[in-house]
Design a protein around this motif. Structure first.
Motif, short mmCIF file in Angstrom:
data_model
loop_
_atom_site.label_atom_id
_atom_site.label_comp_id
_atom_site.label_asym_id
_atom_site.label_seq_id
_atom_site.Cartn_x
_atom_site.Cartn_y
_atom_site.Cartn_z
N GLN A 219 14.74 75.62 40.37
CA GLN A 219 13.64 75.61 39.42
C GLN A 219 13.25 74.01 39.14
O GLN A 219 14.00 73.22 38.74
N THR A 220 11.94 73.73 39.16
CA THR A 220 11.42 72.30 38.75
C THR A 220 10.65 72.47 37.16
O THR A 220 9.91 73.38 37.35
N VAL A 221 11.07 71.99 36.16
CA VAL A 221 10.65 71.94 34.87
C VAL A 221 9.98 70.85 34.62
O VAL A 221 10.92 69.90 34.67
N SER A 222 9.07 70.67 33.81
CA SER A 222 8.23 69.38 33.33
C SER A 222 8.12 69.57 31.85
O SER A 222 8.14 70.77 31.19
N PHE A 249 17.07 70.66 31.10
CA PHE A 249 17.49 69.59 32.21
C PHE A 249 18.91 69.75 32.45
O PHE A 249 19.08 69.30 33.81
N LYS A 250 19.72 69.91 31.67
CA LYS A 250 21.24 70.05 32.11
C LYS A 250 21.68 71.17 32.85
O LYS A 250 22.49 70.93 33.62
N LEU A 251 20.82 71.93 33.21
CA LEU A 251 21.17 73.18 34.03
C LEU A 251 21.17 72.70 35.33
O LEU A 251 20.36 72.02 35.89
N PRO A 252 22.32 72.92 36.14
CA PRO A 252 22.49 72.56 37.39
C PRO A 252 21.34 72.83 38.50
O PRO A 252 21.16 72.03 39.40
N HIS A 253 20.80 73.96 38.30
CA HIS A 253 19.64 74.51 39.21
C HIS A 253 18.47 74.06 38.94
O HIS A 253 17.37 74.32 39.45
N ASN A 305 15.60 59.28 27.88
CA ASN A 305 15.82 60.07 26.67
C ASN A 305 16.06 61.69 26.86
O ASN A 305 16.81 62.31 26.12
N LEU A 306 15.75 62.23 27.99
CA LEU A 306 16.13 63.71 28.35
C LEU A 306 16.77 64.15 29.37
O LEU A 306 17.51 65.11 29.26
N ALA A 307 16.99 63.27 30.24
CA ALA A 307 17.76 63.57 31.76
C ALA A 307 19.09 63.31 31.65
O ALA A 307 19.36 62.29 30.92
#
Length: 537
Positions: A219-222, A249-253, A305-307
């Protein structure tokens, strides 16, 4: 596609093209006489299809076996061609417009749709010939009162019947490992909104628990920096919003993307736009749109900051109209960022018209714009004003664009605000539940973009001995229509192939591939498709 008003016909290498078509008004033929002169040199050598209007050069028309014999009068009715128009928007004629009387040489031209006036005068609107054919106004597309357009005949059959082109393999961006591609991507809009659930969670939290964690396919999340970041609209809520984003964003997928800094609603101000409904971007105090900041600045913010340490955002999802011009696309291109969004693809049962199916990409000399394969839930909910569960109808879209021709991938595309209501969440999860049951190859959106953007970098040629030579920097799938037969290329050239609704889909392993086909299957390479676990977690 070329603009005849500024095109140098003397520099055309016609050997590079399988056919020529024109879609012009009569005024264009009159204004550019060089076009008719050039057509006179290619006719009978290369198939030609005239759409909307015929050339105005009477000598050229006479050579083709066509004559413009004045106008029809009175009420006009359909005489021949009912089968072409069956189950289509009815053919209508305006009493305020004249309808040309086109007569043809029936010894060399086959009429397909013919009309008749009250005096039994006839005119041929659609015909085919050895040199190609023509389909004339008011065919093949009708403009409706709701500012939409509809094909009045099947456009694929139109091309097949008139141009009669040879069957060739085609570069394909819908398929991977012989199976239809499945992607999922989320625009960040509505991240700080509250959902109508117990405890009033943020919509992003609703999606985190019920979608992002549950469905473990790629999944691609923005996010929009201006919605979650400290220098945006909600600085006091920013720490809490950023914490939610980090969990996602920490979710592996989950792949990370930017949906810009301030969500510009319009990117191309050369077009006439009405910004009164939305403004030009999110009303961030003291901020004026800076495209470098929208693209590169928002990516840097996310990465810093988020990744998590093992991930970086390298994809920008265009906002609003999603119509950036070449110079804006080039900002992302020079920063080695992929880009997706835009296009107009929206098809459901009862509105299954191909005029709303966009191309895969738009190519420019310095950049490539990759369109979203299918539009998001806004279209299925009438711009979020009704039927909040309407996105469930995206399944219809995927089915209609998957068979009998595989035109698009399975592309789950929505916004954070789909987590606002129980109904919208249910519509979304229904789509996921359908998708994970399909025999598909799941990819991150960036992986799809990497393939799609190289369509124009794919070469196809045929040797004198009948071999096909394929050269591509990124395309990994070739669609071979069934009429070509079965691939008999050595296994070192292909990973395998699989049958699809409209041909065999070949799996490329190299940038240069040699292909041969046979009417028998005995020597075809074995078919192997990597298996993927699509089930929800």
């Amino acid at each position: 596609m070329q603009d005849v008003n500024n095109f140098n016909f003397s520099q055309v290498d016609i050997s590079r093209y399988a056919a020529v078509y024109t879609w012009l008004e009569q005024a264009s033929f009159q204004r550019v006489p060089a076009l008719s002169l050039w057509l006179d040199t290619v006719i009978f050598k290369t198939p030609v299809l005239f759409i909307n209007q015929l050339p105005t050069d009477n000598a050229l028309l006479a050579r083709l076996g066509i004559q413009n014999s004045g106008d029809l009068s009175g009420k006009i009715t359909l005489k021949v061609g009912h089968a072409w128009l069956r189950n289509r928007y009815p053919l209508r004629f305006s009493q305020f417009e004249t309808q040309a009387k086109i007569t043809i040489d029936k010894n060399t031209i086959t009429p397909l749709i013919t009309i008749e006036d009250q005096q039994q005068n006839t005119s041929t609107l659609f015909f085919k010939a050895g040199w190609g054919g023509a389909i004339l106004n008011p065919l093949p597309v009708a403009s409706l009162a709701n500012e939409t357009e509809v094909w009045q005949i099947d456009p694929f059959r139109l091309v097949d019947e008139t141009l009669q082109l040879p069957v060739i393999p085609a570069a394909d961006a819908t398929t991977e490992s012989g199976r239809r591609i499945l992607t999922s991507h989320v625009d960040g809009d509505g991240f700080p909104s509250k959902g109508w659930f117990p405890g009033k969670p943020y919509t992003a939290e609703v999606l985190l628990e019920h979608v992002f964690k549950k469905y473990t396919l790629p999944q691609t999340v923005s996010v929009i920096e201006g919605e979650v970041g400290e220098r945006g609209l909600y600085p006091k809520e920013s720490p809490q919003l950023e914490a939610i984003a980090r969990k996602i964003f920490k979710l592996p997928h989950v792949e990370i993307a930017s949906h810009t800094f301030s969500h510009p609603f319009f990117w191309d101000f050369d077009k006439v736009v009405d910004s009164s409904a939305y403004g030009e971007n999110l009303p961030i105090p003291g901020y004026t749109v800076d495209y470098n900041n929208e693209i590169i600045g928002s990516i840097d913010y996310i990465n810093k900051n988020l990744a998590p340490k093992n991930k970086k955002a390298r994809l920008v999802l265009w906002s609003g109209k999603a119509d950036p011009k070449e110079d804006i696309l080039a900002i992302a291109e020079k920063a080695n960022l992929l880009n997706v969004n835009g296009g107009n693809t929206y098809v459901v049962r009862g509105n299954d018209n191909f005029t709303q199916v966009s191309p895969t990409i738009t190519w420019y000399p310095s950049a490539v714009h990759v369109y979203a394969p299918v539009l998001n839930e806004n279209l299925y909910t009438n711009l979020w004003t009704e039927h909040h569960d309407g996105y469930g109808r995206a399944v219809e879209t995927f089915q209609l664009l998957g068979e009998p021709r595989r035109l698009k991938t399975i592309s789950i595309y929505y916004h954070m605000y789909s987590g606002a209501y129980p109904a919208s969440l249910k519509g979304l999860t229904n789509v996921y539940d359908w998708a994970i049951k399909q025999k598909a190859t799941p990819l991150y959106l960036s992986e799809y973009a990497e393939r799609a953007r190289t369509l124009y970098e794919t070469g196809l040629s045929k040797t004198l001995s009948g071999e096909w030579l394929i050269t591509s920097t990124g395309i990994k799938s070739i669609r071979a229509p069934y009429r070509l037969g079965y691939p008999v290329t050595p296994t070192s050239e292909l990973a395998g192939w699989n049958q699809g609704p409209d041909g065999n889909y070949l799996m490329l392993t190299k940038t240069r591939t040699r292909l041969q086909f046979s009417t028998t299957q005995s020597n075809a390479p074995s078919y192997r498709v990597p298996m993927h676990n699509l089930q929800s977690g």
